[in-house]
Design a protein around this motif. Structure first.
Motif, short mmCIF file in Angstrom:
data_model
loop_
_atom_site.label_atom_id
_atom_site.label_comp_id
_atom_site.label_asym_id
_atom_site.label_seq_id
_atom_site.Cartn_x
_atom_site.Cartn_y
_atom_site.Cartn_z
N GLU A 1 0.85 -1.19 0.00
CA GLU A 1 0.00 0.00 0.00
C GLU A 1 0.89 1.24 0.00
O GLU A 1 1.82 1.34 0.80
CB GLU A 1 -0.89 0.00 1.24
N CYS A 2 0.61 2.16 -0.91
CA CYS A 2 1.36 3.41 -0.94
C CYS A 2 0.66 4.40 0.00
O CYS A 2 -0.50 4.75 -0.20
CB CYS A 2 1.40 3.97 -2.36
N LEU A 3 1.38 4.81 1.03
CA LEU A 3 0.82 5.73 2.02
C LEU A 3 1.00 7.18 1.62
O LEU A 3 0.26 8.05 2.06
CB LEU A 3 1.48 5.49 3.38
N LEU B 1 8.63 7.08 -2.28
CA LEU B 1 7.31 6.54 -1.98
C LEU B 1 7.34 5.94 -0.59
O LEU B 1 8.24 5.16 -0.26
CB LEU B 1 6.92 5.47 -3.00
N ILE B 2 6.39 6.31 0.22
CA ILE B 2 6.27 5.73 1.55
C ILE B 2 5.26 4.62 1.44
O ILE B 2 4.13 4.84 0.98
CB ILE B 2 5.85 6.79 2.59
N ARG B 3 5.64 3.42 1.83
CA ARG B 3 4.77 2.28 1.62
C ARG B 3 4.60 1.44 2.87
O ARG B 3 5.40 1.54 3.80
CB ARG B 3 5.31 1.43 0.48
N VAL C 1 4.05 5.51 -11.76
CA VAL C 1 2.76 5.34 -12.44
C VAL C 1 1.77 4.96 -11.35
O VAL C 1 1.90 3.91 -10.73
CB VAL C 1 2.82 4.23 -13.51
N ALA C 2 0.79 5.82 -11.13
CA ALA C 2 -0.24 5.53 -10.14
C ALA C 2 -1.42 4.92 -10.88
O ALA C 2 -2.30 5.61 -11.36
CB ALA C 2 -0.64 6.80 -9.41
N THR D 1 -5.85 7.53 -5.10
CA THR D 1 -5.43 8.35 -3.97
C THR D 1 -4.07 8.96 -4.24
O THR D 1 -3.85 10.15 -4.00
CB THR D 1 -5.38 7.49 -2.70
N LEU D 2 -3.15 8.16 -4.75
CA LEU D 2 -1.80 8.65 -5.02
C LEU D 2 -1.81 9.75 -6.08
O LEU D 2 -1.17 10.78 -5.91
CB LEU D 2 -0.89 7.50 -5.46
#
Length: 172
Positions: A54-56, A67-69, A84-85, A92-93
């Motif tokens: 999950e990308c926070l 990227l904080i995950r 690439v989101a 959300t990203l």
């Protein structure tokens, strides 16, 4: 294209003027599998594929993005030069990055759906062995419940390379 007019028991073939290529579809899971195989065979040294991450959030550091995950047990950071989101229409990203891009040195390109109204739909895979042999495998089949497209239930059946047909029911 093979169209059934609302209420018609018989359909008719409509040829697209100026188009000399067939329309084919690919199911989402197959597209993902093809892309995954391409990455694994040709770009394994450059791309790391991970699941259930999950990308926070993110932060920009120069020309890279951190990227904080969350992997289910701990929070970590990953450096990326290109992000690439692709997490759906309500990404959300992408939304977070778009807000940040207004003040930053990067840009976000968000592809908006080209729809005049929101669609509710259901896709169905039709087994080629159960499709009537009289159905041509090089046509899109289409039928609507009424002429008024805003009120119509629409059925579209599109061929795949293997001869199966992917059907889509669109509800108003």
């Amino acid at each position: 294209r093979f169209d059934f007019a609302p209420g018609a028991l018989e359909g008719k073939i409509t040829e697209a003027v100026g188009r000399n290529y067939p329309t084919m579809v690919i199911q989402r899971d197959r597209l993902a599998a093809v892309l995954l195989e391409e990455l694994r065979t040709k770009h394994a040294d450059a791309v790391k594929i991970e699941y259930t991450i999950e990308c926070l959030g993110f932060r920009i550091e120069g020309n890279t993005t951190m990227l904080i995950r969350w992997d289910g047990s701990q929070e970590t950071s990953v450096q990326a030069e290109f992000v690439v989101a692709a997490d759906g229409t309500n990404s959300t990203l992408t939304e977070k990055m778009a807000c940040e891009a207004e003040h930053g040195s990067f840009s976000v390109v968000k592809l908006e759906p080209n729809l005049e109204r929101e669609l509710v739909y259901k896709t169905l895979g039709l087994d080629k062995d159960r499709i009537p042999t009289s159905w041509r495998r090089d046509l899109n089949y289409s039928a609507r419940s009424t002429e008024d497209i805003s009120k119509a239930i629409t059925f579209e059946a599109l061929p795949t390379n293997e001869g199966n047909i992917v059907a889509v029911l669109l509800f108003p």
